[in-house]
Design an enzyme around this catalytic site. Structure first.
Site, PDB file in Angstrom:
ATOM      1  N   LYS A 149     -10.368  12.212   9.056  1.00 32.30           N
ATOM      2  CA  LYS A 149      -9.825  11.787  10.342  1.00 32.30           C
ATOM      3  C   LYS A 149      -9.770  12.969  11.309  1.00 32.30           C
ATOM      4  O   LYS A 149      -9.702  14.119  10.875  1.00 32.30           O
ATOM      5  CB  LYS A 149      -8.380  11.290  10.143  1.00 32.30           C
ATOM      6  CG  LYS A 149      -8.241   9.953   9.471  1.00 32.30           C
ATOM      7  CD  LYS A 149      -6.759   9.583   9.332  1.00 32.30           C
ATOM      8  CE  LYS A 149      -6.575   8.261   8.619  1.00 32.30           C
ATOM      9  NZ  LYS A 149      -7.099   7.104   9.334  1.00 32.30           N
TER      10      LYS A 149
ATOM     11  N   ASP B 195     -12.374   6.468   4.581  1.00 33.77           N
ATOM     12  CA  ASP B 195     -11.100   6.274   5.269  1.00 33.77           C
ATOM     13  C   ASP B 195     -10.613   4.818   5.179  1.00 33.77           C
ATOM     14  O   ASP B 195      -9.468   4.534   5.490  1.00 33.77           O
ATOM     15  CB  ASP B 195     -11.232   6.721   6.733  1.00 33.77           C
ATOM     16  CG  ASP B 195      -9.890   6.962   7.388  1.00 33.77           C
ATOM     17  OD1 ASP B 195      -8.878   7.003   6.655  1.00 33.77           O
ATOM     18  OD2 ASP B 195      -9.855   7.112   8.631  1.00 33.77           O
TER      19      ASP B 195
ATOM     20  N   ARG C 238      -7.680  -0.815   1.383  1.00 36.30           N
ATOM     21  CA  ARG C 238      -8.160  -2.066   0.777  1.00 36.30           C
ATOM     22  C   ARG C 238      -8.660  -1.836  -0.647  1.00 36.30           C
ATOM     23  O   ARG C 238      -8.588  -2.736  -1.486  1.00 36.30           O
ATOM     24  CB  ARG C 238      -9.253  -2.674   1.680  1.00 36.30           C
ATOM     25  CG  ARG C 238     -10.455  -1.789   1.860  1.00 36.30           C
ATOM     26  CD  ARG C 238     -11.293  -2.185   3.069  1.00 36.30           C
ATOM     27  NE  ARG C 238     -10.683  -1.705   4.328  1.00 36.30           N
ATOM     28  CZ  ARG C 238     -11.178  -1.949   5.540  1.00 36.30           C
ATOM     29  NH1 ARG C 238     -12.278  -2.662   5.679  1.00 36.30           N
ATOM     30  NH2 ARG C 238     -10.574  -1.475   6.610  1.00 36.30           N
TER      31      ARG C 238
ATOM     32  N   LYS D 176       0.845  -1.203   0.000  1.00 35.91           N
ATOM     33  CA  LYS D 176       0.000   0.000   0.000  1.00 35.91           C
ATOM     34  C   LYS D 176       0.883   1.257   0.000  1.00 35.91           C
ATOM     35  O   LYS D 176       1.623   1.503   0.949  1.00 35.91           O
ATOM     36  CB  LYS D 176      -0.903  -0.016   1.247  1.00 35.91           C
ATOM     37  CG  LYS D 176      -1.675   1.277   1.508  1.00 35.91           C
ATOM     38  CD  LYS D 176      -2.569   1.167   2.754  1.00 35.91           C
ATOM     39  CE  LYS D 176      -3.270   2.485   3.072  1.00 35.91           C
ATOM     40  NZ  LYS D 176      -4.060   2.440   4.338  1.00 35.91           N
TER      41      LYS D 176
HETATM   42  N1  BES Z   1      -4.184   4.140   7.179  1.00 35.53           N
HETATM   43  C1  BES Z   1      -5.274   3.833   8.004  1.00 35.53           C
HETATM   44  C2  BES Z   1      -4.924   2.818   9.092  1.00 35.53           C
HETATM   45  C3  BES Z   1      -3.955   3.257  10.140  1.00 35.53           C
HETATM   46  C4  BES Z   1      -4.415   3.846  11.300  1.00 35.53           C
HETATM   47  C5  BES Z   1      -2.620   3.035   9.986  1.00 35.53           C
HETATM   48  C6  BES Z   1      -3.519   4.219  12.283  1.00 35.53           C
HETATM   49  C7  BES Z   1      -1.736   3.402  10.969  1.00 35.53           C
HETATM   50  C8  BES Z   1      -2.188   3.995  12.128  1.00 35.53           C
HETATM   51  C9  BES Z   1      -6.430   3.270   7.185  1.00 35.53           C
HETATM   52  O1  BES Z   1      -6.550   3.783   5.920  1.00 35.53           O
HETATM   53  C10 BES Z   1      -7.687   3.627   7.919  1.00 35.53           C
HETATM   54  O2  BES Z   1      -7.938   4.779   8.041  1.00 35.53           O
HETATM   55  N2  BES Z   1      -8.410   2.627   8.380  1.00 35.53           N
HETATM   56  C11 BES Z   1      -9.597   2.841   9.112  1.00 35.53           C
HETATM   57  C12 BES Z   1     -10.599   1.810   8.688  1.00 35.53           C
HETATM   58  C13 BES Z   1     -11.958   2.020   9.254  1.00 35.53           C
HETATM   59  C14 BES Z   1     -12.592   3.242   8.686  1.00 35.53           C
HETATM   60  C15 BES Z   1     -12.785   0.794   8.976  1.00 35.53           C
HETATM   61  C16 BES Z   1      -9.268   2.705  10.598  1.00 35.53           C
HETATM   62  O3  BES Z   1      -8.511   1.809  10.940  1.00 35.53           O
HETATM   63  O4  BES Z   1      -9.740   3.506  11.379  1.00 35.53           O
HETATM   64 ZN    ZN Z   2      -4.827   4.473   5.055  1.00 32.11          ZN
HETATM   65 MG    MG Z   3      -7.713   5.543   5.863  1.00 32.70          MG
END
Ligand code: BES
Ligand code: ZN
Ligand code: MG
Length: 498
Positions: free
Chosen positions: A276, A346, A350, A264
Site C-alpha cells: 500500500k 492486498d 477475503r 476478519k
Molecule cells: N483492509 C483493506 C480494505 C480497507 C481499505 C479497509 C481502507 C479500510 C480502509 C483490504 O485488505 C484491501 O486492501 N482491499 C483492497 C482490495 C483491492 C486490492 C481489490 C482495496 O480495497 O484497495
Molecule cells: Zn485488509
Molecule cells: Mg489489504
C-alpha cells in the site's frame, strides 16, 4: 462506570443534577421544555431558556455552577433537539455528550432526572438503554501508551425515574453491551507491534476465562493441517504467526443450530507484496475490527445470558511483504478445495475469511454473519455513515434491518448478482481474488466470499471498512479518532430476536 436506577433525584444526596431540554414550535412560536421534577430549579432554569439565552439543540449543554438555591451545587442541562425528532439515538448522543462534559469538568458523580422523559418518547426503556449506552461508549480512552496518561475518572451515575425497577434490566444490558464494545475498540486501536495474532488469541483466552465462552486457538501448524490455505498463505510474509480463534457460547439446547459470527482479524495490513502507499498506512492496524467486533458481540451475548448457541470465528494474521510472502500470481488452495489466483496480495481479507466461512459451513449453522474491513471501495461508496450489507437471503436482510432499526446503527443493503460472480472467475485457478472489471470492488469481494458458503445456508456479509474507524465527530459517543465497535449493538439485537 457505575449506573444505578433510583426513584427520585433528591438534592440532599447529590451535588450534581442533569436535566434535558427540548424545543417545539406552536403557531410560529418556539416553546422550550425542561425535564425537571423540582419546581424551584425548574423555575430558575426555565426562565433562561424561555429568554432564548440558552440553546436546547442537540449537542448543546448549559451548566449552572454553584446554583444558589440551597440545593444541587451544579445543574447541567443537555439539549435533545426538536421534540418531534427525538429518538432513542437523541439520548445516546446526549449520553455521549454528557460523559465528555463530566470528564472535562472532573465531575464524577451525578443524578439524571428521567422522570418527565416518558413525555418525550413512547419508549422509556429504549431511551434509558440508549442513554446509558451513549454514556458508557463515550467513557472510553486509550491512554496507556503515554508517559503521562490523562487520569481516568470513574463515573457514578444515578438515573431517577418513578418506575425505577422496570429500568434495571435495560440499564445493565446497556452497560454490558457498551463495555464489550469498548473492549473491541481497544483491540482495534492497539498498534501492530502491541496487537498481533498471538497477542489477540492470548487476550481473548484471558478475558473469556471463567465465562460461558469456550475459546480454542489453532496455531500455524494446525492451520496448515486443517487445510486453511488462504489464512496460511496470507501469513507467510510475516514473522508473526497466524492464529485461528474459535469462541463457542452455548446458551440453548445442543439440538439448536448455532449462529456463526465470523470476523476478519487482520492485525496489520501493509498490502503485502502489492504494498500500500504510505499515507495513512498506520490506520491498517484497524483491519482487525471485524474480528474485534464479533468478539465484542459474543462477549455481550454471554453477559446477557441470551438463550442461543453462538460461535465466533476469527481468522487472524498480519499481511506483510517478506521473502516467503505470497506473490501476485501465486495459487492458494482454500479449505473447501477451491483454488485461488492471488492477483493482488492486498485483497487478503477475503482469503483468510474464505477458510473461516468454509469451516462455519461445515458445522450446520443456522446462519452465518461475517464482518470485515474488507474494501476501500466501501469507504468510497458509503463513507463512515453506513455499513454495507450483502446477503444471499432476503428474509435475513429483513431481520438484520429490523435489528439495526432498534440499535440505530445505519445499514445499507448492497446488490450482489451473478455478474459479480462472473468477475471473479480465475484463468489458472478456480477463482481470482480481485474483480476482472473496474468498479463494484465491494460487491466482487462479497461475491468471492459467497463461494465459500455452503448450499442453502443463509448468510450476510457486513463491510465495515468505513464505519469501523472514526475520523470526525459526527457521533458524540464515538472517539474523534479511533475504532468505533460498529455493529456490535446490531449483532446483539439480531441474536436476541433470533
Ligand atoms: N483492509 C483493506 C480494505 C480497507 C481499505 C479497509 C481502507 C479500510 C480502509 C483490504 O485488505 C484491501 O486492501 N482491499 C483492497 C482490495 C483491492 C486490492 C481489490 C482495496 O480495497 O484497495
Ligand atoms: Zn485488509
Ligand atoms: Mg489489504
Amino acid at each position: 462506570m457505575k449506573v444505578s436506577v433510583i426513584k427520585k433525584a433528591e438534592s440532599s444526596k447529590y451535588k450534581n443534577l442533569v436535566l434535558f431540554s427540548t424545543h417545539s414550535e406552536s403557531k410560529g412560536k418556539k416553546i422550550i421544555k425542561i425535564s425537571c421534577d423540582n419546581k424551584e430549579i425548574l423555575k430558575h432554569v426555565d426562565r433562561d431558556f424561555q429568554n432564548k439565552t440558552y440553546s436546547s439543540a442537540i449537542g448543546s449543554h448549559t451548566i449552572y455552577r454553584h446554583l444558589d438555591l440551597g440545593m444541587f451545587e451544579n445543574v447541567l442541562v443537555i439539549g435533545l433537539g426538536e421534540k418531534s425528532n427525538i429518538k432513542p439515538e437523541s439520548f445516546r448522543l446526549a449520553g455521549g455528550h454528557l460523559t465528555k462534559q463530566l470528564e472535562q469538568w472532573k465531575i464524577d458523580q451525578a443524578v439524571v432526572d428521567f422522570s418527565k422523559d416518558t413525555n418525550f418518547v413512547r419508549r422509556p426503556l429504549h431511551i434509558a438503554q440508549a442513554f446509558v449506552e451513549g454514556m458508557a461508549l463515550s467513557h472510553y480512552m486509550i491512554e496507556d501508551h503515554k508517559s503521562q496518561p490523562k487520569p481516568k475518572i470513574v463515573l457514578n451515575i444515578d438515573i431517577a425515574h418513578e418506575k425505577s425497577s422496570i429500568f434495571n434490566k435495560e440499564v445493565s444490558a446497556a452497560l454490558a453491551i457498551a463495555e464489550a464494545t469498548n473492549y473491541a475498540k481497544r483491540l482495534g486501536d492497539l498498534p501492530g507491534n502491541l496487537m498481533n495474532p498471538e497477542i489477540l488469541a492470548k487476550d481473548v483466552q484471558k478475558v473469556t476465562k471463567g465465562t460461558k465462552i469456550k475459546t480454542t486457538v489453532w496455531d500455524k501448524a494446525r492451520i496448515k493441517k486443517e487445510k486453511m490455505g488462504g489464512l496460511y498463505g496470507v501469513s507467510l510474509g510475516s514473522g508473526n504467526d497466524p492464529r485461528f480463534i474459535i469462541m463457542e457460547y452455548k446458551g440453548a439446547a445442543a439440538s439448536k443450530k448455532p449462529i456463526f459470527l465470523v470476523g476478519k482479524g487482520l492485525t496489520f495490513d501493509s498490502g503485502g507484496i502489492s504494498i500500500k502507499p504510505s499515507a495513512s498506512m498506520d490506520e491498517m492496524k484497524y483491519d482487525m475490527c471485524g474480528g474485534a467486533n464479533v468478539i465484542g458481540a459474543i462477549m455481550a451475548i454471554e453477559k446477557l445470558k441470551l438463550k442461543v448457541n453462538v460461535t465466533a470465528l476469527i481468522p487472524s494474521s498480519e499481511n506483510m511483504p517478506g521473502s516467503l510472502a505470497t506473490k501476485p500470481g501465486d495459487i492458494l488452495t482454500q479449505r473447501n478445495g477451491k483454488t485461488v489466483e492471488v492477483l493482488n496480495t492486498d485483497a487478503e481479507g477475503r482469503l483468510i475469511l474464505a477458510d473461516a466461512l468454509s469451516y462455519a459451513s461445515e458445522q450446520q449453522p443456522a446462519v452465518i454473519l461475517d464482518m470485515a474491513t474488507l474494501t476501500g471501495a466501501m469507504v468510497v461508496s458509503l463513507g463512515n455513515i453506513h455499513t454495507g450489507v450483502y446477503s444471499n437471503d432476503e428474509k435475513l436482510v429483513k431481520k438484520i434491518s429490523a435489528a439495526a432499526k432498534i440499535s440505530e446503527e445505519k445499514l445499507w443493503n448492497m446488490p450482489l448478482v451473478e455478474h459479480h460472480t462472473t468477475d471473479i472467475q480465475g484463468v489458472f485457478g478456480d477463482l481470482r481474488n480481485i474483480g476482472a472489471s473496474r468498479g463494484a470492488g465491494s460487491a466482487t469481494a462479497a461475491a468471492f466470499l459467497k463461494e465459500f458458503i455452503g448450499e442453502d445456508i443463509p448468510w450476510a456479509h457486513f463491510d465495515i471498512a468505513g464505519t469501523a474507524w472514526n475520523a470526525g465527530d459526527r457521533l458524540s459517543y464515538n472517539p474523534k479518532k479511533g475504532a468505533t465497535g460498529s455493529m456490535v449493538r446490531t449483532l446483539v439485537e439480531f441474536v436476541k430476536n433470533f
